[in-house]
Structure formats: C-alpha cells, structure tokens
Design a protein around this motif. Structure first.
Motif, PDB file in Angstrom:
ATOM      1  N   TRP A   1      56.180  -8.390   6.889  1.00  0.00           N
ATOM      2  CA  TRP A   1      55.769  -9.523   6.064  1.00  0.00           C
ATOM      3  C   TRP A   1      56.642 -10.738   6.332  1.00  0.00           C
ATOM      4  O   TRP A   1      57.779 -10.618   6.784  1.00  0.00           O
ATOM      5  CB  TRP A   1      55.875  -9.173   4.581  1.00  0.00           C
TER       6      TRP A   1
ATOM      7  N   LEU B   1      54.346 -11.238   0.315  1.00  0.00           N
ATOM      8  CA  LEU B   1      53.401 -10.183   0.660  1.00  0.00           C
ATOM      9  C   LEU B   1      52.014 -10.708   0.979  1.00  0.00           C
ATOM     10  O   LEU B   1      51.167  -9.968   1.452  1.00  0.00           O
ATOM     11  CB  LEU B   1      53.305  -9.172  -0.494  1.00  0.00           C
TER      12      LEU B   1
ATOM     13  N   PRO C   1      51.070 -11.055   5.900  1.00  0.00           N
ATOM     14  CA  PRO C   1      51.496 -10.042   6.876  1.00  0.00           C
ATOM     15  C   PRO C   1      51.667 -10.715   8.232  1.00  0.00           C
ATOM     16  O   PRO C   1      50.898 -11.594   8.590  1.00  0.00           O
ATOM     17  CB  PRO C   1      50.347  -9.039   6.883  1.00  0.00           C
TER      18      PRO C   1
ATOM     19  N   ALA D   1      47.439  -6.510   2.258  1.00  0.00           N
ATOM     20  CA  ALA D   1      48.382  -7.549   1.835  1.00  0.00           C
ATOM     21  C   ALA D   1      47.719  -8.373   0.749  1.00  0.00           C
ATOM     22  O   ALA D   1      46.505  -8.555   0.744  1.00  0.00           O
ATOM     23  CB  ALA D   1      48.759  -8.432   3.013  1.00  0.00           C
TER      24      ALA D   1
END
Length: 85
Positions: free
Chosen positions: A38, A63, A66, A75
């Motif tokens: 991430w 998050l 990605p 994600a």
C-alpha cells in the motif's frame, strides 16, 4: 510517541501504525512488508524509550491506494466505510 494527528486518520482507509519490536531490523522489515502493498509514508528510523525494551516505529498507510500487483483486490475505495458490500 507523540499523539496521533487528526489529519492522518481524517478519512476511512487512512491508518496510523505504531510498532514495538525487539530491534531496528524487525521493525523496519515489518514496515517494508506493508509498504510493498500500500501507499505508505515510511519512517527512516526507530526510536528508543529510556527504560523500555526494544524499539518503536510509527508510519502511515493509505489502504485506498494499493501499489503492488500482489496487493489485496479489496483495497478500500475512496469514501468507503470499510464495511463489507
């Protein structure tokens, strides 16, 4: 460690990660594992608290972004609550 700044958790998907580890190498290796998946604001060094064992490290994850082909397909999209769909 300093208090968490509200900006770092102002939206779903933003995460502050505090690590306590036995040594620098362990803390930095864990940070790198997450940074490989991430968007991450990585720390360059650990800190030691007098009288406390081990080291501490704080870094920040997004998050929603990605960055690796191996990153989880789930994600969090912008505006997500993190709840299952």
């Amino acid at each position: 460690m300093n208090p968490i700044n509200e900006t770092h958790v102002s939206e779903p998907g933003l995460v502050v990660v505090d690590i306590a580890a036995a040594d620098d190498a362990t803390a930095l290796a864990f940070q790198q594992l997450l940074a490989d998946q991430w968007a991450t604001a990585t720390a360059q060094h650990t800190t030691r608290d007098a009288g406390e064992p081990g080291v501490r490290l704080r870094f920040y994850l997004d998050l929603r972004q990605p960055i690796s082909p191996a990153a989880p397909a789930e994600a969090l999209p912008r505006g997500s609550t993190g709840r299952p769909r």
